[in-house]
Design a protein around this motif. Structure first.
Motif, PDB file in Angstrom:
ATOM      1  N   PRO A  44       0.582  -1.299  -0.079  1.00 22.78           N
ATOM      2  CA  PRO A  44      -0.218  -0.106   0.304  1.00 22.78           C
ATOM      3  C   PRO A  44       1.161   0.924  -0.300  1.00 22.78           C
ATOM      4  CG  PRO A  44      -0.933  -1.603   1.369  1.00 22.78           C
ATOM      5  CD  PRO A  44       0.701  -2.299   0.826  1.00 22.78           C
ATOM      6  N   LEU A  45       0.665   2.366  -0.503  1.00 20.94           N
ATOM      7  CA  LEU A  45       0.972   2.921  -1.719  1.00 20.94           C
ATOM      8  C   LEU A  45       1.183   4.657  -0.369  1.00 20.94           C
ATOM      9  CD1 LEU A  45       3.811   4.639  -2.855  1.00 20.94           C
ATOM     10  CD2 LEU A  45       1.266   5.721  -4.916  1.00 20.94           C
ATOM     11  N   LEU A  46      -0.039   4.802   0.218  1.00 21.11           N
ATOM     12  CA  LEU A  46       0.546   5.446   1.693  1.00 21.11           C
ATOM     13  C   LEU A  46       0.681   4.930   2.472  1.00 21.11           C
ATOM     14  CD1 LEU A  46      -2.821   7.806   0.572  1.00 21.11           C
ATOM     15  CD2 LEU A  46      -0.163   8.452   0.344  1.00 21.11           C
ATOM     16  N   MET A  90       9.350  16.092   1.097  1.00 20.39           N
ATOM     17  CA  MET A  90       9.367  14.708   1.228  1.00 20.39           C
ATOM     18  C   MET A  90       8.048  13.723   1.412  1.00 20.39           C
ATOM     19  SD  MET A  90      10.356  15.773   5.764  1.00 20.39           S
ATOM     20  CE  MET A  90      11.842  16.031   6.035  1.00 20.39           C
ATOM     21  N   ALA A  91       6.733  14.104   1.456  1.00 17.12           N
ATOM     22  CA  ALA A  91       5.849  12.768   1.335  1.00 17.12           C
ATOM     23  C   ALA A  91       5.572  12.317   0.136  1.00 17.12           C
ATOM     24  CB  ALA A  91       4.872  13.493   2.133  1.00 17.12           C
ATOM     25  N   GLY A  92       5.730  14.045  -0.578  1.00 19.29           N
ATOM     26  CA  GLY A  92       5.492  14.346  -1.847  1.00 19.29           C
ATOM     27  C   GLY A  92       6.124  13.694  -3.127  1.00 19.29           C
ATOM     28  N   TYR A  93       7.634  13.655  -2.393  1.00 20.90           N
ATOM     29  CA  TYR A  93       8.439  12.992  -3.032  1.00 20.90           C
ATOM     30  C   TYR A  93       8.272  11.503  -3.146  1.00 20.90           C
ATOM     31  CZ  TYR A  93      13.192  11.266  -4.044  1.00 20.90           C
ATOM     32  OH  TYR A  93      14.313  11.136  -4.900  1.00 20.90           O
ATOM     33  N   GLY A  94       8.236  10.731  -1.506  1.00 21.95           N
ATOM     34  CA  GLY A  94       8.143   9.595  -1.706  1.00 21.95           C
ATOM     35  C   GLY A  94       6.999   8.788  -1.976  1.00 21.95           C
ATOM     36  N   VAL A  95       6.022   9.468  -2.261  1.00 25.08           N
ATOM     37  CA  VAL A  95       4.750   8.875  -3.242  1.00 25.08           C
ATOM     38  C   VAL A  95       5.011   8.880  -4.557  1.00 25.08           C
ATOM     39  CG1 VAL A  95       2.577   8.995  -3.763  1.00 25.08           C
ATOM     40  CG2 VAL A  95       3.159   9.162  -1.077  1.00 25.08           C
ATOM     41  N   MET A  96       5.581  10.474  -5.572  1.00 24.01           N
ATOM     42  CA  MET A  96       5.530   9.933  -6.362  1.00 24.01           C
ATOM     43  C   MET A  96       6.859   8.930  -7.057  1.00 24.01           C
ATOM     44  SD  MET A  96       4.811  14.295  -7.114  1.00 24.01           S
ATOM     45  CE  MET A  96       6.222  15.098  -5.696  1.00 24.01           C
ATOM     46  N   ALA A 100       5.772   6.331 -10.253  1.00 28.74           N
ATOM     47  CA  ALA A 100       7.187   6.281 -10.736  1.00 28.74           C
ATOM     48  C   ALA A 100       7.780   5.205 -11.073  1.00 28.74           C
ATOM     49  CB  ALA A 100       7.614   7.926 -10.686  1.00 28.74           C
ATOM     50  N   THR A 101       8.773   4.925 -10.323  1.00 25.56           N
ATOM     51  CA  THR A 101       8.718   2.974 -10.680  1.00 25.56           C
ATOM     52  C   THR A 101       8.416   2.158 -10.987  1.00 25.56           C
ATOM     53  OG1 THR A 101       8.905   2.490  -8.603  1.00 25.56           O
ATOM     54  CG2 THR A 101      10.920   4.233  -9.150  1.00 25.56           C
ATOM     55  N   SER A 102       6.923   2.464 -11.153  1.00 23.65           N
ATOM     56  CA  SER A 102       6.363   1.763 -11.332  1.00 23.65           C
ATOM     57  C   SER A 102       5.222   1.377 -12.782  1.00 23.65           C
ATOM     58  CB  SER A 102       4.725   1.711 -10.538  1.00 23.65           C
ATOM     59  OG  SER A 102       3.918   2.395 -10.701  1.00 23.65           O
ATOM     60  N   THR A 217     -13.086   4.242   1.608  1.00 25.83           N
ATOM     61  CA  THR A 217     -12.988   2.796   0.707  1.00 25.83           C
ATOM     62  C   THR A 217     -13.320   1.891   1.256  1.00 25.83           C
ATOM     63  OG1 THR A 217     -10.769   3.683   0.331  1.00 25.83           O
ATOM     64  CG2 THR A 217     -12.258   4.868  -0.809  1.00 25.83           C
ATOM     65  N   GLY A 218     -12.720   1.167   2.953  1.00 28.32           N
ATOM     66  CA  GLY A 218     -12.757   0.598   3.070  1.00 28.32           C
ATOM     67  C   GLY A 218     -11.101  -0.129   2.395  1.00 28.32           C
ATOM     68  N   ALA A 219     -10.635   0.894   1.673  1.00 29.00           N
ATOM     69  CA  ALA A 219      -9.404  -0.197   1.000  1.00 29.00           C
ATOM     70  C   ALA A 219      -7.935  -0.395   1.442  1.00 29.00           C
ATOM     71  CB  ALA A 219      -8.757   0.469  -0.206  1.00 29.00           C
ATOM     72  N   THR A 220      -7.351  -1.127   2.023  1.00 27.79           N
ATOM     73  CA  THR A 220      -6.214  -1.748   2.956  1.00 27.79           C
ATOM     74  C   THR A 220      -5.115  -0.824   2.579  1.00 27.79           C
ATOM     75  OG1 THR A 220      -7.114  -3.898   2.990  1.00 27.79           O
ATOM     76  CG2 THR A 220      -4.789  -3.140   3.527  1.00 27.79           C
ATOM     77  N   MET A 221      -4.797   0.202   4.095  1.00 26.03           N
ATOM     78  CA  MET A 221      -3.358   1.299   3.087  1.00 26.03           C
ATOM     79  C   MET A 221      -3.040   0.526   4.208  1.00 26.03           C
ATOM     80  SD  MET A 221      -4.617   4.120   1.727  1.00 26.03           S
ATOM     81  CE  MET A 221      -5.457   2.999   0.549  1.00 26.03           C
ATOM     82  N   LEU A 222      -3.070  -0.452   5.816  1.00 32.95           N
ATOM     83  CA  LEU A 222      -1.244  -0.764   5.717  1.00 32.95           C
ATOM     84  C   LEU A 222      -1.579  -2.711   6.073  1.00 32.95           C
ATOM     85  CD1 LEU A 222      -0.596   1.278   8.851  1.00 32.95           C
ATOM     86  CD2 LEU A 222       0.257   1.213   7.201  1.00 32.95           C
ATOM     87  N   ARG A 223      -0.714  -3.221   5.782  1.00 32.22           N
ATOM     88  CA  ARG A 223      -0.896  -4.818   6.300  1.00 32.22           C
ATOM     89  C   ARG A 223       1.091  -5.026   6.462  1.00 32.22           C
ATOM     90  NH1 ARG A 223       2.798  -6.592   1.704  1.00 32.22           N
ATOM     91  NH2 ARG A 223       2.489  -5.967   0.054  1.00 32.22           N
ATOM     92  N   VAL A 224       1.339  -6.753   7.105  1.00 30.67           N
ATOM     93  CA  VAL A 224       2.132  -6.321   7.463  1.00 30.67           C
ATOM     94  C   VAL A 224       3.455  -6.578   5.983  1.00 30.67           C
ATOM     95  CG1 VAL A 224       3.529  -8.531   9.035  1.00 30.67           C
ATOM     96  CG2 VAL A 224       1.066  -7.845   9.929  1.00 30.67           C
ATOM     97  N   PRO A 225       4.915  -6.232   6.199  1.00 32.42           N
ATOM     98  CA  PRO A 225       5.691  -6.231   5.164  1.00 32.42           C
ATOM     99  C   PRO A 225       6.373  -7.684   5.223  1.00 32.42           C
ATOM    100  CG  PRO A 225       6.579  -4.990   6.073  1.00 32.42           C
ATOM    101  CD  PRO A 225       5.109  -5.001   7.251  1.00 32.42           C
ATOM    102  N   ASP A 226       6.621  -8.210   3.684  1.00 34.84           N
ATOM    103  CA  ASP A 226       6.917  -9.652   3.599  1.00 34.84           C
ATOM    104  C   ASP A 226       8.571  -8.666   3.693  1.00 34.84           C
ATOM    105  OD1 ASP A 226       8.275  -8.303   1.467  1.00 34.84           O
ATOM    106  OD2 ASP A 226       7.013  -9.675  -0.281  1.00 34.84           O
TER     107      ASP A 226
END
Length: 322
Positions: A44-46, A90-96, A100-102, A217-226
């Protein structure tokens, strides 16, 4: 300050040499951030960026308290700059960067960030109401040309993706914003305080936005990373968000914003090799040619001794080291 010897060779004082070293080291880590971002496409990006800045905030405050750093409260004007820095740089650059790499080659994104010097030189001149040094302008233009050559290439040949170019340029503007929006407050607050406050605001904004989206929206914003995602998030939080910001702002206090901004030109070399190392991209000949041209522009710009550049640098230097 810098000067010229009788034989015409450029001399650098100790503070400038330290600043150049800090800038070079920070860019090596920035190049690695492109590779790390390319490993987070399924996370999840954000939410991922919120965790990154929250961890960085805890580390910065803990280390600051341990060394008894004095966090001065910002004025109203300084608060505005800090919020802009946190949201855009900071936040904007990290998200973009992650997005962008995707949508395009990660190596191309890193090379696009190399165009930041031209943007920084022009905007910084407007900020300080000074005429940009001619050599700095020439150097930044060379950097942009190298970026364009490399951005137009991919492993299979020419690649003209409007979406890829747009998001790569957005990431470049975000990278430039870290320099441009930090420059007005570093002389008064110091690099450590600016970095800590900026990360705190970025974490709050991202956490609030993530929570709002999940509730609505009910979208998952956080989960345990691999394991791979955890390593990438840890590198972005500690290696990039904490170390890079402190190194970069330390360089700015010694070299000034415009000359420090030129170090973005080294990002293509670092990112191209880092994405090849982690296996999310490979290096094309045209990318190497573009990166070499970017490097030539950076070296030309660092040799700039134009009077207006020196005058701008003196305005940016803090009264004392923080």
């Amino acid at each position: 300050m810098t000067g010229r010897r009788e034989d015409g060779r450029v001399t650098w004082n100790q503070q400038e040499r330290i600043g150049a070293g800090l800038g070079a080291l920070s860019v090596a880590l920035i190049g690695g951030s492109v590779a790390a971002a390319s490993l987070l496409h399924d996370y999840p990006l954000l939410g991922g960026q919120a965790v990154r800045f929250a961890v960085a905030t805890l580390v910065l405050f803990a280390w600051g308290l341990a060394r008894r750093h004095r966090f001065r409260l910002p004025t109203g004007r300084e608060t505005v700059w800090l919020v802009l820095l946190a949201v855009c740089g900071m936040a904007g650059y990290g998200v973009m960067l992650v997005h962008a790499t995707s949508v395009t080659e990660p190596g191309n994104v890193g090379v696009a960030i190399g165009a930041a010097p031209l943007f920084i030189v022009l905007v910084r001149a407007a900020q300080t109401r000074t005429r940009p040094a001619l050599r700095l302008m020439a150097a930044a233009t060379i950097v942009f040309a190298g970026t364009f050559i490399a951005q137009a290439s991919a492993n299979s040949g020419l690649q003209w993706s409007v979406e890829g170019v747009v998001w790569s340029l957005a990431a470049m503007i975000g990278a430039a914003s870290i320099t441009l929006l930090g420059a007005p407050v570093i002389p008064t607050l110091g690099s450590y305080t600016v970095t800590t406050y900026g990360c705190t605001i970025a974490a709050i904004v991202l956490l609030g936005t993530s929570a709002g989206i999940q509730i609505s929206t009910g979208a998952t914003m956080l989960r345990v990373p691999d394991a791979t995602e955890l390593g990438a998030l840890a590198f972005l939080a500690i290696g990039v968000t904490v170390l890079v910001m402190l190194l970069w702002y330390g360089a700015m206090s010694r070299l000034g914003a415009s000359r420090t901004g030129l170090f973005n030109g080294f990002v293509p070399l670092a990112s191209l090799f880092s994405v090849a190392l982690v296996g999310t991209g490979s290096i094309a000949l045209t990318q190497l040619i573009g990166a070499a041209l970017v490097l030539a522009g950076v070296l030309l710009g660092l040799s700039s001794r134009d009077e207006s550049a020196s005058r701008s640098q003196r305005q940016e230097e803090p009264a004392s080291t923080r």
